[in-house]
Motif scaffolding. Structure first.
Motif, mmCIF file in Angstrom:
data_model
loop_
_atom_site.group_PDB
_atom_site.id
_atom_site.type_symbol
_atom_site.label_atom_id
_atom_site.label_comp_id
_atom_site.label_asym_id
_atom_site.label_seq_id
_atom_site.Cartn_x
_atom_site.Cartn_y
_atom_site.Cartn_z
ATOM 1 N N HIS A 222 34.891 79.378 61.107
ATOM 2 C CA HIS A 222 35.114 80.692 61.712
ATOM 3 C C HIS A 222 36.372 80.661 62.591
ATOM 4 O O HIS A 222 37.180 81.608 62.580
ATOM 5 C CB HIS A 222 33.891 81.100 62.545
ATOM 6 N N THR B 285 25.906 83.938 53.432
ATOM 7 C CA THR B 285 27.233 84.260 53.975
ATOM 8 C C THR B 285 27.984 82.988 54.335
ATOM 9 O O THR B 285 29.197 82.868 54.102
ATOM 10 C CB THR B 285 27.105 85.165 55.215
ATOM 11 N N ASN B 286 27.272 82.025 54.900
ATOM 12 C CA ASN B 286 27.899 80.757 55.260
ATOM 13 C C ASN B 286 28.570 80.102 54.053
ATOM 14 O O ASN B 286 29.623 79.480 54.181
ATOM 15 C CB ASN B 286 26.841 79.821 55.847
ATOM 16 N N SER C 29 27.597 82.867 64.298
ATOM 17 C CA SER C 29 26.174 82.860 64.661
ATOM 18 C C SER C 29 25.389 83.917 63.901
ATOM 19 O O SER C 29 24.161 83.848 63.825
ATOM 20 C CB SER C 29 26.024 83.095 66.169
ATOM 21 N N GLU C 30 26.103 84.928 63.346
ATOM 22 C CA GLU C 30 25.445 85.988 62.592
ATOM 23 C C GLU C 30 25.468 85.739 61.084
ATOM 24 O O GLU C 30 24.936 86.548 60.329
ATOM 25 C CB GLU C 30 26.097 87.329 62.905
ATOM 26 N N TRP C 31 26.080 84.632 60.648
ATOM 27 C CA TRP C 31 26.107 84.352 59.217
ATOM 28 C C TRP C 31 24.723 83.879 58.761
ATOM 29 O O TRP C 31 24.152 82.949 59.342
ATOM 30 C CB TRP C 31 27.112 83.238 58.910
ATOM 31 N N ASP C 32 24.207 84.495 57.726
ATOM 32 C CA ASP C 32 23.007 83.929 57.128
ATOM 33 C C ASP C 32 23.428 82.795 56.195
ATOM 34 O O ASP C 32 24.612 82.498 56.048
ATOM 35 C CB ASP C 32 22.188 85.006 56.402
ATOM 36 N N ARG D 19 30.164 75.714 60.350
ATOM 37 C CA ARG D 19 30.496 77.130 60.219
ATOM 38 C C ARG D 19 31.316 77.647 61.402
ATOM 39 O O ARG D 19 32.180 78.502 61.243
ATOM 40 C CB ARG D 19 29.220 77.956 60.028
ATOM 41 N N GLU D 20 31.041 77.150 62.604
ATOM 42 C CA GLU D 20 31.813 77.582 63.762
ATOM 43 C C GLU D 20 33.271 77.150 63.634
ATOM 44 O O GLU D 20 34.185 77.889 64.012
ATOM 45 C CB GLU D 20 31.216 77.006 65.052
ATOM 46 N N HIS E 8 32.371 88.610 60.840
ATOM 47 C CA HIS E 8 31.252 88.526 61.774
ATOM 48 C C HIS E 8 31.264 87.180 62.484
ATOM 49 O O HIS E 8 31.741 86.169 61.938
ATOM 50 C CB HIS E 8 29.923 88.693 61.029
ATOM 51 N N PRO E 9 30.725 87.108 63.703
ATOM 52 C CA PRO E 9 30.600 85.810 64.377
ATOM 53 C C PRO E 9 29.798 84.841 63.522
ATOM 54 O O PRO E 9 28.875 85.234 62.799
ATOM 55 C CB PRO E 9 29.847 86.169 65.670
#
Length: 592
Positions: A377, A411-412, A405-408, A373-374, A402-403
């Protein structure tokens, strides 16, 4: 004897008094004419001198070919002072002549197009002001001024005109009745466009007539600079007409079209409907006076899949031959959630081209979720999402990214197919420009330059380039996107005869509270010619009535892209697209 002596004394005293008076007068004369001559002359000049402001002209706004989109002209109110009305005496070629009030009134009537009887009535009275006509042009003003009538005077003001009406009105902005810039580029680039007023002094005669050759400039006037845009007014006009028809046909809330030059990053058209005519901004709702291309952000939906495919290819997660399972409905391992495709079908086994062709949510999830995910992003940031562009158009939205790290967990996954993120049309267009430009995203260009009145450059924007994906990955992604137009159920309606076209459809279900409602933003973003990209055209139609798929977004795309290709004389394609595996539905071939 006594009488004679008394007379002599009186005469002597008178002589002395007369001498003293002459002496005093002489002294005063010398004082006035010699000692204080300069001071008195200056005081006399001050009583005759008038200082007035010379208004500067606001600079023009021009399109890419020099067509005027905005300009300023002077207008004049013609007034009189009735209590001072009378014959005018003038000396012409040494001959003193008199012009009667009736003669002057007749000339004024003809020049102003005002009834003679009505005009004469305004000349009668004891007031210092009566208006004869408003907002006359410079030609009429000059003719009346040259009459040199001391009891006729003028109020000068600037009038901002937009000769092409609503063309590019959404980005030009507008000015107030007092010339104050209120919106758009007019306000953003006021430093370039605004001039510096000058001052002029002149002497006037006892009759109040300016004395020729007495003018002196105390402060020179500096007119505003010319703002040169990248917008092509002809293409902009065409796109606005197409969008107006589209909004009317679909009863949509609004629609937008953005056209980019791939190689330079220039915005050739940024069209919207409804839009504003800067000549009369009050005629439309305030929400229609800005530019939604820059200011409105929304979840993009399936047009994001083309970018996710580029990430998959560039990260080495898969190539054009790899496949994934793409069910109609994919049950998730958390919160009893699931992801569903837009139409019911048996399980597909799809390649990346097939995922784009069928616009499969489940297929893209299975491909792109393999990327950390990073990393995804970071790709999204390099594509230009989550930040305001260097254009910094007023009210421009950064969208929402959103960053990571904030993805649930949801969202991911859904960011892979255009949910959980919001973007502007500008951002999405430049993400597609990166794919069309071999993976190199250019900063947007809307303003070419600001030129001073003497032609020197006052401002020229700089442009940065961002490497998003490799050239090989971008080119391969472009080939996959061609299959959407060649074989896609909706995408093939975007095909343009004679040209290879690549693109992606999008149907974004709009948020309604904490969930999604029954209204949509439909879109199509495409590139042509696919083998040598010249243009990106992005279409967004917001809340079309009763429409729940992107089929209605392809006709305006096709019309505007065809016009761009024709207008810029881009030759038709001479090659065919490469055969790329699209899908495996049982044993069905890609060309079914």
């Amino acid at each position: 004897m006594g009488t004679h002596a008394s007379l002599s004394r009186r005469l002597g005293a008178f002589a002395v008094l007369l001498f003293l008076m002459v002496a005093v007068l002489g002294f005063r004369l010398v004082d006035f004419q010699v000692v204080r001559a300069a001071e008195i002359q200056e005081q006399s000049l001050e009583t005759r001198k008038i200082t007035q402001t010379i208004s500067s002209l606001r600079g023009d706004i021009l399109d890419s070919s020099g067509q005027v989109l905005a300009k300023t002209v002077f207008r004049y109110d013609v007034n009189v002072a009735p209590k001072r009305v009378g014959p005018v005496f003038q000396t012409i070629d040494g001959v003193r002549t008199e012009r009667s009030v009736d003669e002057i009134a007749m000339d004024l009537s003809q020049l102003l197009g005002v009834d003679y009887g009505e005009l004469v009535l305004k000349l009668d009275g004891d007031s210092e002001y009566a208006n004869l006509a408003k907002t006359v042009n410079a030609e009429i003003y000059n003719a009346i001024r040259d009459m040199r009538v001391p009891w006729v005077f003028f109020d000068q003001f600037e009038d901002r005109l937009y000769p092409m009406g609503a063309v590019a009105g959404n980005i030009l902005g507008f000015v107030g009745s007092d010339g104050t810039p209120l919106a758009g580029l007019e306000r953003q680039y006021n430093t370039c466009l605004a001039g510096i007023d000058g001052q002029e002094t002149f002497e006037r005669s006892a009759e109040g007539v300016p004395i020729p050759s007495s003018n002196r400039t105390a402060q020179p006037t500096e007119n505003g600079g010319a703002l040169n845009l990248t917008i092509d007014a002809n293409l902009q006009f065409f796109a606005q007409q197409v969008l107006a028809d589209t909004v009317n046909k679909l009863s949509a809330e609004w629609a937008s079209a953005i056209v980019l030059d791939v190689e330079s990053g220039k915005i050739l058209a940024a069209a919207e409907a409804p839009t504003v005519d800067p000549n009369d901004p009050a005629a439309v709702k305030s929400s229609d006076r800005g530019s939604r291309i820059f200011q409105a952000a929304f979840e993009p939906g399936s047009i994001m899949k083309a970018l996710s495919a580029a990430m998959v290819l560039d990260s080495g997660t898969a190539d054009e031959y790899d496949t994934v399972n793409a069910p109609d409905r994919m049950q998730l391992d958390f919160d009893n959630e699931y992801i569903k495709d837009s139409f019911s079908h048996e399980d597909f086994t799809l390649s990346l081209a097939g995922v784009l062709r069928y616009s499969s949510n489940t297929g893209m999830t299975n491909f792109a979720s393999q990327i950390d995910r990073e990393v995804r992003h970071d790709y999204l940031q390099k594509f230009g999402f989550g930040t305001v562009s260097p254009l910094m158009f007023e009210g421009e939205s950064s969208g929402i990214l959103h960053p990571a790290s904030e993805w649930d967990e949801m969202t991911n996954l859904v960011t892979t197919f255009g949910q959980g993120i919001s973007v502007t049309s500008l951002q999405m267009a430049y993400a597609y420009q990166a794919i069309a430009n071999g993976g190199l995203r250019l900063d947007p260009l809307l303003v070419e330059s600001c030129l001073n009145e003497d032609g020197t450059v006052a401002y020229k924007p700089t442009q940065q380039a961002t490497r998003v994906v490799s050239t090989a990955s971008a080119n391969l992604d472009l080939e996959l996107m061609e299959k959407v137009v060649e074989f896609g159920g909706v995408g093939k309606t975007a095909a343009i005869p004679g040209y290879r076209v690549a693109g992606k459809t999008g149907t974004a279900q709009l948020k309604d509270g904490s969930g999604y409602g029954e209204e949509y933003a439909i879109s199509f973003y495409g590139i042509a010619p696919a083998e040598d990209p010249k243009f990106v055209v992005g279409i967004t139609i917001y809340k079309p009535e009763g429409v729940s798929n992107s089929a209605q977004a392809t006709p305006p795309f096709k019309a505007i892209m065809q016009q761009a290709l024709k207008h810029y004389r881009i030759p038709p394609s001479t090659t065919e697209s490469r055969s790329v595996p699209s899908n495996k539905y049982g044993e069905v071939d890609e060309n079914d």
